[in-house]
Motif scaffolding. Structure first.
Motif, PDB file in Angstrom:
ATOM      1  N   ASN A 196      -6.919  77.646  -1.919  1.00 13.82           N
ATOM      2  CA  ASN A 196      -6.551  78.055  -0.561  1.00 13.82           C
ATOM      3  C   ASN A 196      -7.099  77.070   0.462  1.00 13.82           C
ATOM      4  O   ASN A 196      -8.062  76.349   0.206  1.00 13.82           O
ATOM      5  CB  ASN A 196      -7.050  79.469  -0.259  1.00 13.82           C
ATOM      6  CG  ASN A 196      -8.549  79.613  -0.434  1.00 13.82           C
ATOM      7  OD1 ASN A 196      -9.037  79.679  -1.560  1.00 13.82           O
ATOM      8  ND2 ASN A 196      -9.287  79.671   0.666  1.00 13.82           N
ATOM      9  N   ASP A 197      -6.469  77.016   1.602  1.00  9.74           N
ATOM     10  CA  ASP A 197      -6.853  76.080   2.656  1.00  9.74           C
ATOM     11  C   ASP A 197      -8.288  76.355   3.093  1.00  9.74           C
ATOM     12  O   ASP A 197      -8.660  77.495   3.379  1.00  9.74           O
ATOM     13  CB  ASP A 197      -5.905  76.231   3.850  1.00  9.74           C
ATOM     14  CG  ASP A 197      -6.076  75.106   4.861  1.00  9.74           C
ATOM     15  OD1 ASP A 197      -6.390  73.979   4.437  1.00  9.74           O
ATOM     16  OD2 ASP A 197      -5.892  75.364   6.063  1.00  9.74           O
ATOM     17  N   THR A 226      -7.773  70.688   1.844  1.00 11.21           N
ATOM     18  CA  THR A 226      -6.984  70.671   3.073  1.00 11.21           C
ATOM     19  C   THR A 226      -5.535  70.333   2.720  1.00 11.21           C
ATOM     20  O   THR A 226      -5.256  69.844   1.616  1.00 11.21           O
ATOM     21  CB  THR A 226      -7.514  69.630   4.085  1.00 11.21           C
ATOM     22  OG1 THR A 226      -7.021  68.330   3.719  1.00 11.21           O
ATOM     23  CG2 THR A 226      -9.033  69.613   4.128  1.00 11.21           C
ATOM     24  N   PRO A 227      -4.598  70.533   3.642  1.00 12.34           N
ATOM     25  CA  PRO A 227      -3.201  70.171   3.356  1.00 12.34           C
ATOM     26  C   PRO A 227      -3.015  68.689   3.058  1.00 12.34           C
ATOM     27  O   PRO A 227      -2.041  68.299   2.407  1.00 12.34           O
ATOM     28  CB  PRO A 227      -2.467  70.573   4.647  1.00 12.34           C
ATOM     29  CG  PRO A 227      -3.316  71.643   5.250  1.00 12.34           C
ATOM     30  CD  PRO A 227      -4.720  71.240   4.930  1.00 12.34           C
ATOM     31  N   LYS A 240      -5.678  69.713  -3.119  1.00 16.17           N
ATOM     32  CA  LYS A 240      -4.801  69.911  -1.968  1.00 16.17           C
ATOM     33  C   LYS A 240      -4.585  71.399  -1.790  1.00 16.17           C
ATOM     34  O   LYS A 240      -4.340  72.118  -2.761  1.00 16.17           O
ATOM     35  CB  LYS A 240      -3.450  69.215  -2.181  1.00 16.17           C
ATOM     36  CG  LYS A 240      -2.556  69.214  -0.949  1.00 16.17           C
ATOM     37  CD  LYS A 240      -1.289  68.418  -1.211  1.00 16.17           C
ATOM     38  CE  LYS A 240      -0.423  68.362   0.040  1.00 16.17           C
ATOM     39  NZ  LYS A 240       0.825  67.573  -0.190  1.00 16.17           N
ATOM     40  N   SER A 241      -4.740  71.882  -0.569  1.00 17.08           N
ATOM     41  CA  SER A 241      -4.578  73.319  -0.352  1.00 17.08           C
ATOM     42  C   SER A 241      -3.188  73.758  -0.795  1.00 17.08           C
ATOM     43  O   SER A 241      -2.187  73.089  -0.526  1.00 17.08           O
ATOM     44  CB  SER A 241      -4.812  73.675   1.119  1.00 17.08           C
ATOM     45  OG  SER A 241      -3.959  72.941   1.975  1.00 17.08           O
ATOM     46  N   THR A 301     -14.885  79.664   2.233  1.00 17.30           N
ATOM     47  CA  THR A 301     -13.639  79.155   2.785  1.00 17.30           C
ATOM     48  C   THR A 301     -13.888  78.850   4.258  1.00 17.30           C
ATOM     49  O   THR A 301     -14.290  79.728   5.020  1.00 17.30           O
ATOM     50  CB  THR A 301     -12.494  80.168   2.645  1.00 17.30           C
ATOM     51  OG1 THR A 301     -12.233  80.386   1.248  1.00 17.30           O
ATOM     52  CG2 THR A 301     -11.227  79.642   3.302  1.00 17.30           C
TER      53      THR A 301
END
Length: 251
Positions: free
Chosen positions: A193-194, A240-241, A137-138, A2
């Motif tokens: 998760n991001d 990522t978002p 997408k996170s 991560t």
């Protein structure tokens, strides 16, 4: 892995680019009459020139620097004295490590003159991968990836190999979160998760459903069961978002 620091991301981008350069150099060099060993040596030289090591060698003592799978072989093919022929379907899978960070990529190609059916399979295999990448997408469910790829495959009348999955990568070649289905999986409850680093690598086929060991004396090479043409396209990505950051690009 991560991603939590810019240093981690820069190291990941560096090894991702090296893997992409090796993949592309090997693809450009493919021609009838060369052996898969000769093709592997091209990838090996490029990795060495950039200070990287073959991840399969480092991790598993694999008998080759890259995996090269031809026709009936769909994954983990061992480079050797097999001669490439016009019309062959060839998968090149390159994974490597530098500065303690791993990346992984792959692509399938038909050696000209191409066969129409295989050309279409390659085109759609790449599209299947991008369907999965667009689902990244996170915060989103990991199952969104397999659902998107499965929808694409079903619409095109294709099957998916269901025991070769995507996986986490970065701190090791096969990292957490472990196997990530590239087909619809109702049991999947995890989320992205991001900063999560993992591969997207569907195996799209004209009828194959499972991967099986090629022979008793080859513990590495896998073939399709039932026997059918199969392609694999693979990128390492970061969640990522805003969606997927694709790492294994040459530019």
């Amino acid at each position: 892995m991560t991603i939590t620091t810019e240093e981690q991301l820069e190291k990941l981008k560096a090894i991702g680019r090296i893997c992409a350069l090796a993949r592309d150099a090997m693809a450009a060099a493919m021609r009838p009459g060369m052996t898969t060993q000769e093709l592997d040596e091209i990838g090996a030289r490029l990795l060495a020139e950039h200070g990287a090591q073959s991840a399969p060698v480092v991790t598993y003592a694999f008998p080759g620097n890259t995996c090269i799978s031809v026709n009936e072989e769909i994954a983990h093919g061992i480079p050797g004295d097999r001669v490439l022929l016009a019309g062959d379907l060839v998968n090149i899978d390159v994974s490597a490590v530098k500065d303690g960070v791993f990346a992984d990529t792959g692509a399938s190609f038909v050696i000209p003159p191409e066969k129409t059916q295989l050309t279409a399979l390659c085109r759609d295999g790449k599209k299947a991968m991008w369907a999965g990448i667009r689902a990244v997408k996170s915060g989103a469910p990991l199952s969104d990836i397999g659902d998107a790829i499965g929808k694409f495959a079903k619409k095109g009348g294709y099957t998916l190999i269901r025991n070769l999955a995507s996986h986490g990568v970065g701190d090791s070649l096969h990292d957490e979160p472990g196997e990530i289905a590239t087909w619809p999986d109702r049991s999947e409850r995890r989320r992205m998760n991001d900063g999560l680093v993992f591969t997207i690598e569907p195996f799209l086929s004209l009828g194959g459903r499972m991967a099986d060991q090629k022979s008793d004396d080859d513990e590495w090479t896998l073939v399709s069961r039932p026997s059918a043409p199969c392609v694999q396209y693979e990128h390492t990505v970061v969640a990522t978002p805003r969606g997927a950051m694709v790492i294994t690009v040459a530019n």
